[in-house]
Write a protein that holds these residues in place. Structure first.
Motif, short mmCIF file in Angstrom:
data_model
loop_
_atom_site.label_atom_id
_atom_site.label_comp_id
_atom_site.label_asym_id
_atom_site.label_seq_id
_atom_site.Cartn_x
_atom_site.Cartn_y
_atom_site.Cartn_z
N ARG A 198 0.84 -1.21 0.00
CA ARG A 198 0.00 0.00 0.00
C ARG A 198 0.87 1.25 0.00
NH1 ARG A 198 -1.60 3.39 3.84
NH2 ARG A 198 -0.69 2.09 5.47
N SER A 199 1.86 1.26 0.85
CA SER A 199 2.77 2.42 0.91
C SER A 199 3.55 2.56 -0.38
CB SER A 199 3.73 2.26 2.09
OG SER A 199 3.04 2.21 3.31
N SER A 231 1.35 4.03 -3.09
CA SER A 231 1.14 5.46 -2.84
C SER A 231 2.36 6.28 -3.23
CB SER A 231 0.80 5.67 -1.36
OG SER A 231 0.74 7.04 -1.05
N GLU A 281 2.65 9.17 -6.27
CA GLU A 281 3.03 10.58 -6.05
C GLU A 281 4.31 10.93 -6.79
OE1 GLU A 281 3.65 13.84 -2.50
OE2 GLU A 281 2.83 11.86 -2.05
#
Length: 912
Positions: A495-496, A499, A503
């Protein structure tokens, strides 16, 4: 003349070794006692040099050398001295010194003044020690860096010379002059260099004073030994005279009016307090307090630096002075970062330069604070970081630069157990003394060292991502994430990761990426690539391919090489999607690398990686698709010459696979051969072209494509001619041997090829012979070797059955095609006669006598091996033997063995 008849099958049976069944390979580790078995099944001990090294070789010799260099009896201060010397070398390299240096008038007197010989007048000394303000008012003077450093070395020599002549007063006064130079911070970038050179003189003086007082304590005036002081001696064991001498030194230094020289000189001889007192900690703290009186922040920072160095020489290792020093630095730095227009010494507004010059002193202080692992808990408490290593305060702001070196020296386990608190500490410690993102990066690096000790991973990564997101500068954002990427990958935080990649891509689209940012992005992407074993997972990551497309230049090339390295670790690459993506990666690498400069290692590595990728691709039974892939590779990687060879090998391999399937794949095989006919001429080396033409011709014969094989052989002959014509004059001995080897390879291949009915069965051997005659650069030695090969080929052509044939049933060998043909036999005899005459004529042309003799023996052995005995052959061999005897002498071993061989041959014995 007639060639000898040979039975190749019978010869093979005679010369074949007897085979014995074994249960395991003799080099296998499981074989019993590493033994090999002879034909008589006798076990003999056998050592395999590839399996392991002897214990003698494995002995760590270096450890013995290190032990000799660092005996256990050396004092512990020796290590501190070595560390200090190493640190000072780096300090001088860190700040470039300007060629011209602006110095105060007082310093100029020392640097440009006359050399001091003998004792200085008292009035002159007083004026120089007390007139610094007046000299400053007079302005500055310019001296060259070289003259300044040269003068310091001269002062050092003068101090040493005066000391050796028992003029210690002059040594002290000169040392005061050197110490006073440290008051001058006019040229800030030069100050670290000045500090290193000046403190070297201070250390020298301190050592000389120490040795003198110790000699006073151990020896009487007449040289009689009084006692021997141990390394941990106490003051009550020192005699009165030595104490008086020691007191005298401290009193003289205490009379120096200027504060900074007085501090430096007392610190230089500070270990001598041990002759007077057992506990010198109070004196050390007094020196710490005295340094607070130095107004110039740069001078005070380096004075503390020298104090810490001198304190390392003491047997007591209380760290109170270190804590106080760092606290004083913290107060001073807090003032600097909080006030905008304050003049600190010679720094007006340029506070960042001042802080960068002070930075090494902070680094060294922190290193000393945490040098002893047993005192870490105590230091954490005394620095007011927390109650213990497991209870840190995360909300107390620190000066950013001090915090950085604190984090650098903190043990990894402390950082890992207090990761959140330390991140909070970094978050609330933000000032211009040090970039905050570098502190986040430092925490990440420390956490990666103890990556398995983390117990609050999710909270830590969330905190870091929030902190990174706040950074407006892309490079700072990327550097923070880069430091924590190993943690994210280690704990499979998908998940990290998703993300972060999202970005990153969004920011890349909105900004122009600089070189520094590309370097940070490269590090992140490389970590992603190297973490996963299967590149499919990497390419499936959201935005990974998009991010890769944004990259350019050397960073993209480096990432592409890592991708190909990881992808080619597997045995085969058969996923069509992955093949397409890797093809694009390889093409990008090809387009970004300048292959015109073949000497660069990166270019060679790039070509090897692309070649490995092409070699690993496997389309299974879809041979047509794989050939299409090879065609695409030839167009995409046109600058990679070595790869073109691999493409030809791969195409031939495809043709062989098609033949083994025993299907009607004749058109496909023709396509493979046509691909090679187009690709081979693009390779610049004619020698390599020749090898590939022969390989492709062999494949053509296996497929029964005789006409294609003839065309390829013609091309091979052209290559051989070009090798002779273009490269001949530049050939070294090794290259010439390669040409001979290629010619022999061509001769051996000719046994497979049916003779050309239009041009004659001996067309290619005749062509080779013509090439030899047309090239003047070919030495007699090379000619003889090639002629021997041609004679061997002719002798084999004369046999009723050849030793090997093409495997295709439609390819008929010359032994069957021309058996009993009178024209063929006549052409063969004519060719062999020309070869034999050339051999006899060329040998006398060799200028070297020894070489000429050996060539005669080589020719004699060849002729004797292939021809039946008759008068003409015997006459030729006799002349050759005479030449050999005259050149080598009768005792030569090669000559003797040849004589025996010829004798047996003439007796009619079987030579095989």
């Amino acid at each position: 003349m007639e060639f000898k008849a040979r039975d190749y099958r019978a010869e093979e049976e005679i010369h074949s070794l007897t085979r014995v069944s074994v249960s395991s390979h003799p080099l296998c580790s499981s074989s019993s006692s590493s033994s090999s078995h002879t034909q008589d099944h006798v076990s003999v001990e056998f050592f395999d040099p590839l399996r392991g090294l002897s214990t003698e070789i494995m002995e760590p010799v270096e450890d013995v050398v290190v032990a000799e260099k660092h005996p256990a009896s050396q004092p512990t201060s020796h290590l501190s001295t070595k560390e200090w010397t190493s640190f000072n070398k780096l300090l001088m390299q860190r700040f470039p010194v300007p060629k011209m240096i602006s110095v105060s008038a007082l310093s100029s007197k020392t640097i440009k003044g006359k050399k001091v010989i003998g004792e200085l007048p008292a009035k002159t000394q007083l004026d120089e020690l007390n007139d610094s303000e007046k000299s400053t008012e007079k302005g500055f003077k310019i001296v060259s860096q070289q003259d300044y450093i040269k003068r310091l070395h001269e002062l050092k020599d003068e101090i040493m010379r005066s000391w050796r002549s028992d003029d210690r007063a002059t040594s002290l006064k000169l040392s005061i002059k050197v110490a006073m130079l440290l008051m001058d911070t006019c040229v800030a970038q030069f100050y670290p260099t000045l500090f290193v050179l000046a403190t070297d003189i201070m250390d020298m003086l301190g050592d000389m004073v120490w040795v003198r007082i110790r000699e006073k304590a151990e020896f009487a005036d007449d040289g009689t030994k009084i006692c021997t002081l141990s390394d941990d001696f106490e003051a009550n064991s020192v005699c009165l005279e030595a104490k008086e001498t020691c007191n005298n030194w401290f009193r003289k230094i205490a009379s120096i009016h200027e504060l900074l020289p007085r501090i430096y000189l007392e610190l230089a001889i500070f270990p001598c307090w041990r002759f007077l007192r057992n506990d010198v900690i109070d004196n050390l703290m007094r020196m710490v307090m005295m340094i607070r009186g130095i107004a110039d922040p740069l001078a005070s920072a380096y004075c503390r630096f020298f104090l810490i160095h001198c304190a390392q020489k003491l047997p007591q290792r209380d760290a109170g002075h270190l804590v106080t020093c760092i606290s004083d630095q913290k107060i001073l730095l807090r003032q600097i970062v909080s006030m905008k227009e304050t003049k600190y010494g010679n720094f007006l507004g340029d506070h960042k330069l001042l802080i960068s010059l002070m930075e090494p002193t902070i680094e060294y202080t922190m290193r000393c604070i945490f040098k002893d692992p047993n005192q870490v808990a105590d230091m954490i408490v005394r620095l007011e970081l927390g109650k213990s290593p497991s209870e840190l305060h995360g909300k107390v702001p620190w000066i950013s630069i001090i915090l950085h070196y604190l984090l650098k020296e903190l043990p990894t386990e402390v950082v890992c157990s207090n990761a959140l608190e330390i991140l909070h500490l970094v978050d609330c410690s933000s000032d211009f003394s040090f970039d905050q993102y570098l502190n986040y990066k430092m925490v990440g690096l420390k956490l990666c060292e103890g990556i398995d000790q983390l117990n609050t991973v999710d909270a830590v990564i969330d905190e870091v991502i929030q902190a990174a997101t706040k950074r407006k500068i892309l490079d700072e954002y990327l550097k923070i994430l880069d430091a924590y990427m190993d943690i994210i990958l280690h704990y499979n935080m998908d998940r990290s990761l998703s993300s972060i990649l999202s970005e990153i891509f969004e920011r890349l689209c909105n900004e122009v990426v600089t070189e520094d940012e590309l370097a940070s992005l490269q590090s992140i992407v490389v970590k992603l690539v190297t973490h996963f074993d299967d590149m499919k997972y990497v390419f499936d990551l959201n935005y990974f391919v998009d991010i890769l497309d944004v990259m350019h230049g050397s960073s993209r090339s480096i990432v592409c090489m890592h991708i190909l390295t990881n992808a080619t670790r597997n045995d085969r690459i058969d996923d069509l999607t992955i093949v397409k993506l890797l093809f694009d990666v390889a093409q990008s690498l090809h387009d970004n690398v300048d292959f015109s400069n073949t000497r660069q290692d990166d270019n060679q590595q790039a070509e090897r990686l692309v070649a490995r990728f092409v070699d690993k691709v496997d389309h299974g039974m879809e041979l047509d698709r794989h050939l299409t892939f090879l065609v695409e590779c030839r167009g995409a990687f046109s600058s990679m010459n070595d790869l073109k060879e691999i493409l030809v090998h791969s195409s031939n391999l495809l043709a062989i696979r098609a033949l083994r399937e025993k299907k009607n794949n004749l058109n496909f095989i023709k396509s493979c051969i046509t691909f090679n006919e187009v690709t081979i001429p693009c390779i610049p080396s004619y020698a390599r072209q020749l090898i590939l033409y022969l390989e492709t011709a062999e494949v053509s014969l296996f497929g029964g494509l005789i006409s294609h094989s003839d065309g390829l052989l013609d091309s091979a002959l052209c290559c051989l001619q070009n090798v002779y014509l273009v490269d001949g004059l530049r050939k070294s001995n090794e290259d010439a041997d390669g040409i001979v080897s290629l010619t022999r390879k061509l001769c051996s291949f000719m046994l497979l090829v049916p003779g050309n009915l239009e041009q004659g069965a001996m067309y290619i051997p005749k062509s080779i012979l013509s090439l030899l005659d047309s090239q003047s650069w070919i030495t007699p030695k090379l000619r003889i070797r090639i002629l021997c090969s041609l004679l061997s080929l002719s002798a084999t052509f004369a046999q009723n059955e050849f030793p090997y044939h093409a495997i295709h049933e439609e390819v008929i060998g010359n032994d069957r095609l021309f058996l009993g043909d009178a024209t063929y036999s006549q052409e063969l005899r004519s060719l062999s006669r020309v070869i034999l005459d050339n051999m006899v004529d060329i040998i006398p042309q060799e200028p070297s006598q020894v070489t000429r003799g050996k060539l005669a023996l080589e020719a004699c052995n060849c002729i004797t091996s292939f021809y039946k005995v008759n008068d003409e052959i015997s006459s030729i061999c006799s002349k050759l033997m005479e030449t050999a005897i005259s050149c080598l002498g009768g005792g030569d071993k090669y000559l003797q063995s040849t004589i025996n061989f010829v004798h047996k041959h003439q007796l009619g014995e079987n030579d095989y």
